[in-house]
Scaffold this motif. Structure first.
Motif, PDB file in Angstrom:
ATOM      1  N   ASP A 103     -25.709 -70.451   5.354  1.00 52.65           N
ATOM      2  CA  ASP A 103     -26.187 -69.065   5.301  1.00 52.65           C
ATOM      3  C   ASP A 103     -25.935 -68.329   6.613  1.00 52.65           C
ATOM      4  O   ASP A 103     -26.177 -67.124   6.702  1.00 52.65           O
ATOM      5  CB  ASP A 103     -27.682 -69.016   4.982  1.00 52.65           C
ATOM      6  N   THR A 104     -25.470 -69.042   7.611  1.00 53.40           N
ATOM      7  CA  THR A 104     -25.186 -68.425   8.909  1.00 53.40           C
ATOM      8  C   THR A 104     -24.109 -67.360   8.766  1.00 53.40           C
ATOM      9  O   THR A 104     -23.028 -67.626   8.238  1.00 53.40           O
ATOM     10  CB  THR A 104     -24.736 -69.493   9.916  1.00 53.40           C
ATOM     11  N   ALA A 105     -24.426 -66.159   9.214  1.00 49.55           N
ATOM     12  CA  ALA A 105     -23.507 -65.031   9.080  1.00 49.55           C
ATOM     13  C   ALA A 105     -24.139 -63.797   9.720  1.00 49.55           C
ATOM     14  O   ALA A 105     -25.319 -63.807  10.064  1.00 49.55           O
ATOM     15  CB  ALA A 105     -23.215 -64.749   7.608  1.00 49.55           C
ATOM     16  N   VAL A 106     -23.324 -62.767   9.833  1.00 55.38           N
ATOM     17  CA  VAL A 106     -23.866 -61.445  10.136  1.00 55.38           C
ATOM     18  C   VAL A 106     -24.196 -60.794   8.798  1.00 55.38           C
ATOM     19  O   VAL A 106     -23.344 -60.757   7.894  1.00 55.38           O
ATOM     20  CB  VAL A 106     -22.862 -60.589  10.926  1.00 55.38           C
ATOM     21  N   TYR A 107     -25.413 -60.307   8.680  1.00 57.39           N
ATOM     22  CA  TYR A 107     -25.879 -59.691   7.438  1.00 57.39           C
ATOM     23  C   TYR A 107     -25.887 -58.180   7.601  1.00 57.39           C
ATOM     24  O   TYR A 107     -26.412 -57.656   8.590  1.00 57.39           O
ATOM     25  CB  TYR A 107     -27.274 -60.202   7.085  1.00 57.39           C
ATOM     26  N   TYR A 108     -25.316 -57.509   6.605  1.00 56.60           N
ATOM     27  CA  TYR A 108     -25.174 -56.063   6.631  1.00 56.60           C
ATOM     28  C   TYR A 108     -25.890 -55.432   5.448  1.00 56.60           C
ATOM     29  O   TYR A 108     -25.859 -55.960   4.329  1.00 56.60           O
ATOM     30  CB  TYR A 108     -23.700 -55.661   6.548  1.00 56.60           C
ATOM     31  N   CYS A 109     -26.453 -54.291   5.693  1.00 57.10           N
ATOM     32  CA  CYS A 109     -27.047 -53.464   4.654  1.00 57.10           C
ATOM     33  C   CYS A 109     -26.023 -52.413   4.224  1.00 57.10           C
ATOM     34  O   CYS A 109     -25.311 -51.848   5.080  1.00 57.10           O
ATOM     35  CB  CYS A 109     -28.298 -52.789   5.225  1.00 57.10           C
ATOM     36  N   ARG A 110     -25.940 -52.167   2.939  1.00 58.69           N
ATOM     37  CA  ARG A 110     -24.987 -51.179   2.420  1.00 58.69           C
ATOM     38  C   ARG A 110     -25.672 -50.338   1.349  1.00 58.69           C
ATOM     39  O   ARG A 110     -26.445 -50.837   0.541  1.00 58.69           O
ATOM     40  CB  ARG A 110     -23.778 -51.886   1.806  1.00 58.69           C
ATOM     41  N   ALA A 111     -25.366 -49.047   1.373  1.00 56.76           N
ATOM     42  CA  ALA A 111     -25.833 -48.132   0.326  1.00 56.76           C
ATOM     43  C   ALA A 111     -24.629 -47.403  -0.228  1.00 56.76           C
ATOM     44  O   ALA A 111     -23.766 -46.945   0.531  1.00 56.76           O
ATOM     45  CB  ALA A 111     -26.854 -47.146   0.883  1.00 56.76           C
ATOM     46  N   ASN A 112     -24.576 -47.297  -1.552  1.00 60.30           N
ATOM     47  CA  ASN A 112     -23.397 -46.727  -2.186  1.00 60.30           C
ATOM     48  C   ASN A 112     -23.823 -45.843  -3.358  1.00 60.30           C
ATOM     49  O   ASN A 112     -24.686 -46.207  -4.152  1.00 60.30           O
ATOM     50  CB  ASN A 112     -22.490 -47.843  -2.709  1.00 60.30           C
ATOM     51  N   ARG A 113     -23.204 -44.688  -3.448  1.00 60.24           N
ATOM     52  CA  ARG A 113     -23.396 -43.836  -4.613  1.00 60.24           C
ATOM     53  C   ARG A 113     -22.128 -43.043  -4.850  1.00 60.24           C
ATOM     54  O   ARG A 113     -21.628 -42.408  -3.916  1.00 60.24           O
ATOM     55  CB  ARG A 113     -24.580 -42.887  -4.435  1.00 60.24           C
ATOM     56  N   GLN A 114     -21.622 -43.138  -6.033  1.00 58.92           N
ATOM     57  CA  GLN A 114     -20.421 -42.407  -6.424  1.00 58.92           C
ATOM     58  C   GLN A 114     -19.294 -42.617  -5.417  1.00 58.92           C
ATOM     59  O   GLN A 114     -18.642 -41.672  -4.973  1.00 58.92           O
ATOM     60  CB  GLN A 114     -20.746 -40.912  -6.581  1.00 58.92           C
ATOM     61  N   ASN A 115     -19.101 -43.875  -5.065  1.00 63.07           N
ATOM     62  CA  ASN A 115     -18.009 -44.299  -4.183  1.00 63.07           C
ATOM     63  C   ASN A 115     -18.119 -43.777  -2.758  1.00 63.07           C
ATOM     64  O   ASN A 115     -17.143 -43.839  -2.001  1.00 63.07           O
ATOM     65  CB  ASN A 115     -16.650 -43.931  -4.774  1.00 63.07           C
ATOM     66  N   VAL A 116     -19.259 -43.267  -2.378  1.00 62.92           N
ATOM     67  CA  VAL A 116     -19.527 -42.949  -0.977  1.00 62.92           C
ATOM     68  C   VAL A 116     -20.449 -44.038  -0.455  1.00 62.92           C
ATOM     69  O   VAL A 116     -21.536 -44.239  -1.011  1.00 62.92           O
ATOM     70  CB  VAL A 116     -20.173 -41.562  -0.833  1.00 62.92           C
ATOM     71  N   GLU A 117     -20.019 -44.735   0.571  1.00 67.64           N
ATOM     72  CA  GLU A 117     -20.792 -45.879   1.035  1.00 67.64           C
ATOM     73  C   GLU A 117     -21.167 -45.731   2.504  1.00 67.64           C
ATOM     74  O   GLU A 117     -20.464 -45.088   3.284  1.00 67.64           O
ATOM     75  CB  GLU A 117     -20.016 -47.179   0.832  1.00 67.64           C
ATOM     76  N   TYR A 118     -22.266 -46.377   2.824  1.00 66.78           N
ATOM     77  CA  TYR A 118     -22.770 -46.407   4.192  1.00 66.78           C
ATOM     78  C   TYR A 118     -23.104 -47.852   4.539  1.00 66.78           C
ATOM     79  O   TYR A 118     -23.612 -48.597   3.695  1.00 66.78           O
ATOM     80  CB  TYR A 118     -24.020 -45.535   4.325  1.00 66.78           C
ATOM     81  N   TRP A 119     -22.850 -48.215   5.797  1.00 65.24           N
ATOM     82  CA  TRP A 119     -23.103 -49.571   6.270  1.00 65.24           C
ATOM     83  C   TRP A 119     -23.963 -49.531   7.527  1.00 65.24           C
ATOM     84  O   TRP A 119     -23.848 -48.619   8.345  1.00 65.24           O
ATOM     85  CB  TRP A 119     -21.784 -50.265   6.611  1.00 65.24           C
ATOM     86  N   GLY A 120     -24.774 -50.556   7.659  1.00 66.99           N
ATOM     87  CA  GLY A 120     -25.472 -50.760   8.905  1.00 66.99           C
ATOM     88  C   GLY A 120     -24.601 -51.514   9.885  1.00 66.99           C
ATOM     89  O   GLY A 120     -23.467 -51.906   9.570  1.00 66.99           O
ATOM     90  N   GLN A 121     -25.151 -51.765  11.057  1.00 65.73           N
ATOM     91  CA  GLN A 121     -24.376 -52.409  12.114  1.00 65.73           C
ATOM     92  C   GLN A 121     -24.401 -53.932  12.011  1.00 65.73           C
ATOM     93  O   GLN A 121     -23.611 -54.608  12.673  1.00 65.73           O
ATOM     94  CB  GLN A 121     -24.893 -51.965  13.493  1.00 65.73           C
ATOM     95  N   GLY A 122     -25.305 -54.452  11.213  1.00 68.58           N
ATOM     96  CA  GLY A 122     -25.386 -55.890  11.011  1.00 68.58           C
ATOM     97  C   GLY A 122     -26.428 -56.557  11.892  1.00 68.58           C
ATOM     98  O   GLY A 122     -26.766 -56.071  12.978  1.00 68.58           O
ATOM     99  N   THR A 123     -26.927 -57.672  11.398  1.00 69.54           N
ATOM    100  CA  THR A 123     -27.867 -58.491  12.152  1.00 69.54           C
ATOM    101  C   THR A 123     -27.476 -59.947  11.975  1.00 69.54           C
ATOM    102  O   THR A 123     -27.175 -60.393  10.868  1.00 69.54           O
ATOM    103  CB  THR A 123     -29.325 -58.229  11.719  1.00 69.54           C
ATOM    104  N   GLN A 124     -27.467 -60.687  13.071  1.00 72.69           N
ATOM    105  CA  GLN A 124     -27.000 -62.070  13.042  1.00 72.69           C
ATOM    106  C   GLN A 124     -28.107 -63.003  12.547  1.00 72.69           C
ATOM    107  O   GLN A 124     -29.245 -62.946  13.031  1.00 72.69           O
ATOM    108  CB  GLN A 124     -26.569 -62.512  14.450  1.00 72.69           C
ATOM    109  N   VAL A 125     -27.734 -63.858  11.611  1.00 66.29           N
ATOM    110  CA  VAL A 125     -28.612 -64.932  11.145  1.00 66.29           C
ATOM    111  C   VAL A 125     -27.905 -66.251  11.434  1.00 66.29           C
ATOM    112  O   VAL A 125     -26.774 -66.466  10.991  1.00 66.29           O
ATOM    113  CB  VAL A 125     -28.911 -64.805   9.639  1.00 66.29           C
ATOM    114  N   THR A 126     -28.568 -67.103  12.179  1.00 67.74           N
ATOM    115  CA  THR A 126     -28.009 -68.407  12.508  1.00 67.74           C
ATOM    116  C   THR A 126     -28.980 -69.484  12.051  1.00 67.74           C
ATOM    117  O   THR A 126     -30.156 -69.472  12.441  1.00 67.74           O
ATOM    118  CB  THR A 126     -27.752 -68.549  14.013  1.00 67.74           C
ATOM    119  N   VAL A 127     -28.493 -70.384  11.222  1.00 70.66           N
ATOM    120  CA  VAL A 127     -29.311 -71.484  10.705  1.00 70.66           C
ATOM    121  C   VAL A 127     -28.772 -72.772  11.305  1.00 70.66           C
ATOM    122  O   VAL A 127     -27.664 -73.208  10.995  1.00 70.66           O
ATOM    123  CB  VAL A 127     -29.277 -71.550   9.170  1.00 70.66           C
ATOM    124  N   SER A 128     -29.551 -73.341  12.186  1.00 69.46           N
ATOM    125  CA  SER A 128     -29.085 -74.522  12.911  1.00 69.46           C
ATOM    126  C   SER A 128     -30.268 -75.318  13.425  1.00 69.46           C
ATOM    127  O   SER A 128     -31.308 -74.751  13.767  1.00 69.46           O
ATOM    128  CB  SER A 128     -28.201 -74.094  14.095  1.00 69.46           C
TER     129      SER A 128
END
Length: 115
Positions: free
Chosen positions: A89-114
């Motif tokens: 599950d380790t990855a950078v996680y991003y939030c995305r919002a989309n409507r009618q093919n217009v999308e927005y992304w967040g900058q991401g947050t790192q999740v590290t499982v170790s």
């Protein structure tokens, strides 16, 4: 100006839990397909879970039963509760919002499982 701001990432041991949050400004999340994506090193970004404007939730098979997406329309936020975390599950996680093919992304947050 539209902004999506993620928080809640960090380092956690296998089997642990984290809750990611995504705060939106400039748009109303309830009117968008809102989701969480992740990108591990050397891999393509993948959809983890999303929720439609009808509140139907989709999960990728690898997280079913372990992750829960929720949306709080009163706060204009979306969350990803992650339990039984695995090293994969380790990855950078991003939030995305989309409507009618217009999308927005967040900058991401790192999740590290170790351990």
């Amino acid at each position: 100006q539209v902004q999506l701001v993620e928080s809640g990432g960090g380092l956690v041991r296998p089997g642990g839990s984290l809750r990611l949050s995504c705060a939106a400004s400039g748009i109303t999340l309830s009117g968008h397909v809102t989701g969480w994506y992740r990108q591990a090193p050397g891999k393509e970004r993948e959809l983890v879970a999303d929720v439609g404007s009808d509140n139907s939730v989709y999960y990728v098979n690898s997280v079913k039963g372990r992750f829960t997406l929720s949306r709080d329309n009163s706060k204009n936020m979306v969350y990803l509760q992650m339990s039984s975390l695995k090293p994969e599950d380790t990855a950078v996680y991003y939030c995305r919002a989309n409507r009618q093919n217009v999308e927005y992304w967040g900058q991401g947050t790192q999740v590290t499982v170790s351990s």
